[in-house]
Design an enzyme around this catalytic site. Structure first.
Site, PDB file in Angstrom:
ATOM      1  N   GLN A   1       4.310  39.645  -0.443  1.00  0.00           N
ATOM      2  CA  GLN A   1       3.511  39.816   0.779  1.00  0.00           C
ATOM      3  C   GLN A   1       4.291  40.445   1.938  1.00  0.00           C
ATOM      4  O   GLN A   1       3.772  40.563   3.033  1.00  0.00           O
ATOM      5  CB  GLN A   1       2.867  38.493   1.182  1.00  0.00           C
ATOM      6  CG  GLN A   1       3.817  37.420   1.660  1.00  0.00           C
ATOM      7  CD  GLN A   1       3.128  36.055   1.739  1.00  0.00           C
ATOM      8  OE1 GLN A   1       2.768  35.470   0.730  1.00  0.00           O
ATOM      9  NE2 GLN A   1       2.948  35.549   2.942  1.00  0.00           N
TER      10      GLN A   1
ATOM     11  N   HIS B   1       7.395  23.270   9.872  1.00  0.00           N
ATOM     12  CA  HIS B   1       7.270  22.760  11.242  1.00  0.00           C
ATOM     13  C   HIS B   1       6.027  21.880  11.291  1.00  0.00           C
ATOM     14  O   HIS B   1       5.369  21.656  10.258  1.00  0.00           O
ATOM     15  CB  HIS B   1       7.220  23.917  12.243  1.00  0.00           C
ATOM     16  CG  HIS B   1       6.215  24.977  11.882  1.00  0.00           C
ATOM     17  ND1 HIS B   1       4.851  24.746  11.877  1.00  0.00           N
ATOM     18  CD2 HIS B   1       6.368  26.271  11.481  1.00  0.00           C
ATOM     19  CE1 HIS B   1       4.216  25.839  11.530  1.00  0.00           C
ATOM     20  NE2 HIS B   1       5.112  26.787  11.259  1.00  0.00           N
TER      21      HIS B   1
ATOM     22  N   HIS C   1       2.857  22.951   9.446  1.00  0.00           N
ATOM     23  CA  HIS C   1       2.811  22.683   7.997  1.00  0.00           C
ATOM     24  C   HIS C   1       2.552  21.197   7.734  1.00  0.00           C
ATOM     25  O   HIS C   1       1.807  20.836   6.831  1.00  0.00           O
ATOM     26  CB  HIS C   1       4.154  23.037   7.346  1.00  0.00           C
ATOM     27  CG  HIS C   1       4.515  24.481   7.413  1.00  0.00           C
ATOM     28  ND1 HIS C   1       5.523  24.951   8.211  1.00  0.00           N
ATOM     29  CD2 HIS C   1       4.010  25.554   6.773  1.00  0.00           C
ATOM     30  CE1 HIS C   1       5.638  26.257   8.061  1.00  0.00           C
ATOM     31  NE2 HIS C   1       4.727  26.652   7.197  1.00  0.00           N
TER      32      HIS C   1
ATOM     33  N   MET D   1       5.725  28.723   2.735  1.00  0.00           N
ATOM     34  CA  MET D   1       6.931  29.525   2.517  1.00  0.00           C
ATOM     35  C   MET D   1       8.147  28.771   3.067  1.00  0.00           C
ATOM     36  O   MET D   1       9.194  29.368   3.322  1.00  0.00           O
ATOM     37  CB  MET D   1       6.792  30.894   3.179  1.00  0.00           C
ATOM     38  CG  MET D   1       5.627  31.692   2.582  1.00  0.00           C
ATOM     39  SD  MET D   1       5.863  33.472   2.619  1.00  0.00           S
ATOM     40  CE  MET D   1       5.947  33.795   4.352  1.00  0.00           C
ATOM     41  N   GLY D   2       7.994  27.467   3.272  1.00  0.00           N
ATOM     42  CA  GLY D   2       9.125  26.660   3.738  1.00  0.00           C
ATOM     43  C   GLY D   2       9.370  26.809   5.227  1.00  0.00           C
ATOM     44  O   GLY D   2       8.492  27.241   5.969  1.00  0.00           O
TER      45      GLY D   2
ATOM     46  N   MET E   1       2.498  27.215  16.627  1.00  0.00           N
ATOM     47  CA  MET E   1       3.727  27.021  15.841  1.00  0.00           C
ATOM     48  C   MET E   1       3.787  28.035  14.710  1.00  0.00           C
ATOM     49  O   MET E   1       2.786  28.300  14.044  1.00  0.00           O
ATOM     50  CB  MET E   1       3.765  25.602  15.293  1.00  0.00           C
ATOM     51  CG  MET E   1       3.937  24.609  16.403  1.00  0.00           C
ATOM     52  SD  MET E   1       4.779  23.139  15.861  1.00  0.00           S
ATOM     53  CE  MET E   1       4.821  22.256  17.401  1.00  0.00           C
ATOM     54  N   SER E   2       4.974  28.571  14.509  1.00  0.00           N
ATOM     55  CA  SER E   2       5.180  29.570  13.459  1.00  0.00           C
ATOM     56  C   SER E   2       6.672  29.622  13.151  1.00  0.00           C
ATOM     57  O   SER E   2       7.502  29.477  14.067  1.00  0.00           O
ATOM     58  CB  SER E   2       4.730  30.945  13.965  1.00  0.00           C
ATOM     59  OG  SER E   2       5.302  31.965  13.179  1.00  0.00           O
ATOM     60  N   SER E   3       6.989  29.852  11.898  1.00  0.00           N
ATOM     61  CA  SER E   3       8.408  29.971  11.533  1.00  0.00           C
ATOM     62  C   SER E   3       9.034  31.150  12.258  1.00  0.00           C
ATOM     63  O   SER E   3      10.228  31.149  12.563  1.00  0.00           O
ATOM     64  CB  SER E   3       8.546  30.163  10.031  1.00  0.00           C
ATOM     65  OG  SER E   3       8.004  29.036   9.391  1.00  0.00           O
TER      66      SER E   3
HETATM   67  O1  PAF Z   1       0.775  31.120   4.998  1.00  0.00           O
HETATM   68  C1  PAF Z   1       1.781  31.154   4.255  1.00  0.00           C
HETATM   69  O2  PAF Z   1       2.768  30.462   4.469  1.00  0.00           O
HETATM   70  C2  PAF Z   1       1.788  32.076   3.052  1.00  0.00           C
HETATM   71  O3  PAF Z   1       1.099  33.261   3.324  1.00  0.00           O
HETATM   72  C3  PAF Z   1       1.266  31.414   1.768  1.00  0.00           C
HETATM   73  C4  PAF Z   1      -0.189  31.019   1.898  1.00  0.00           C
HETATM   74  C5  PAF Z   1       2.108  30.190   1.436  1.00  0.00           C
HETATM   75  C6  PAF Z   1       1.371  32.392   0.588  1.00  0.00           C
HETATM   76  O4  PAF Z   1       2.682  32.801   0.377  1.00  0.00           O
END
Ligand code: PAF
Length: 283
Positions: free
Chosen positions: A61, A34, A37, A30-31, A186-188
């Site tokens: 979601q 970090h 990813h 989802m961009g 790590m998390s956005s």
């Molecule tokens: O983990 C995520 O960033 C999202 O849930 C994903 C897997 C890209 C689906 O939108």
């Protein structure tokens, strides 16, 4: 690095990869990328010849009162980071390219059971939203392999079940959690925390780690879960859940299960954090 915004451009690029017989790895995101990813991208390069990344904040979601509008969007720096890693193709679509008939009219994927526990209780729309978009992205990208982080442990299992149940020809790879120096995963969403909350947040991992290592000292799992919840509350968290489950399928563990995971979701202010620790029980 090629950047495409539409599924027709994506399919032209993907068919070139397929014709050349190269192994395609896919990292859906989802961009607001970090190091977590980027570790997925590295894992994809280790395994595959070509790496495709999608950047799409998937409205399906998010619940009505969740952070869809404020979710951090940083496409320029994301593209810079992916280009520095020599990613082959980035799919960065608008909502209308992913859901051309609108969200309410969209056919959905529901993964029963696994989607209804833990995070699925407080976020009932979440896993169906994830499964639906990942299914669509898999169909568009046609990857050989796809890469997901163990931080979103329940999501990983939901996707594995979807792939199994629908016989999707995709190999799902799980990549380890990347943590900050103090252990915070790590998390956005960490960007929502102010400096005091950021310090507090590191306690989440510490509590889970301690609970996992003290597992054998408890006669009842419910006591261990209660202690972990109380510790989190004492550090200022509003706890959604802390639960020990079987890591294979997130069922309640029986006495014979040795591969377990302790998972938690908890709020600091208006930020909901999740984390988990996998552990093995040695008799
Ligand atoms: O983990 C995520 O960033 C999202 O849930 C994903 C897997 C890209 C689906 O939108």
């Amino acid at each position: 690095m090629q950047i495409v915004n539409t599924k027709s451009e994506l399919s032209v690029a993907v068919s070139k990869f397929n014709k050349s017989g190269r192994k395609v790895g896919f990292v859906p995101t989802m961009g607001n990328l970090h190091k977590g990813h980027l570790s997925l991208v590295s894992a994809a390069f280790d395994e595959c010849d070509v790496v495709v990344v999608s950047i799409f904040v998937n409205p399906m979601q998010f619940g009505e009162n969740e952070d869809l509008a404020t979710y951090p969007r940083t496409p320029e720096s994301d593209i810079e980071a992916l280009s520095a890693m020599n990613v082959d193709l980035v799919y960065l679509p608008p909502v209308s390219d992913v859901y051309p008939g609108g969200l309410t009219n969209q056919t959905r994927v529901v993964v029963p059971g696994l989607s209804e526990i833990l995070c699925g209780i407080s976020r009932p729309q979440f896993f169906s939203g994830v499964a639906t978009v990942v299914n669509r992205l898999f169909n568009l990208v046609q990857p050989d392999c796809a890469f997901f982080g163990r931080k979103d442990f329940q999501q990983l299992l939901v996707i594995r079940k979807m792939v199994r149940d629908l016989a999707m020809p995709v190999q799902v790879h799980a990549v380890d959690i990347v943590r900050e120096e103090d252990g915070l995963a790590m998390s956005s969403r960490n960007a929502y925390l102010d400096s005091k909350q950021r310090q507090q947040a590191a306690r989440l991992n510490q509590v889970l780690q301690r609970a996992a290592s003290n597992y054998m000292e408890y006669d009842a799992i419910t006591d261990l879960e209660r202690d972990a919840r109380e510790q989190l509350a004492s550090y200022g968290f509003r706890v959604d859940y802390v639960e020990v489950r079987r890591s294979e399928d997130l069922e309640q563990p029986s006495g014979d299960d040795t591969s377990l995971v302790i998972l938690a979701a908890a709020w600091i202010g208006s930020t909901r954090l999740i984390d988990n620790r996998e552990f093995t029980v040695h008799e």
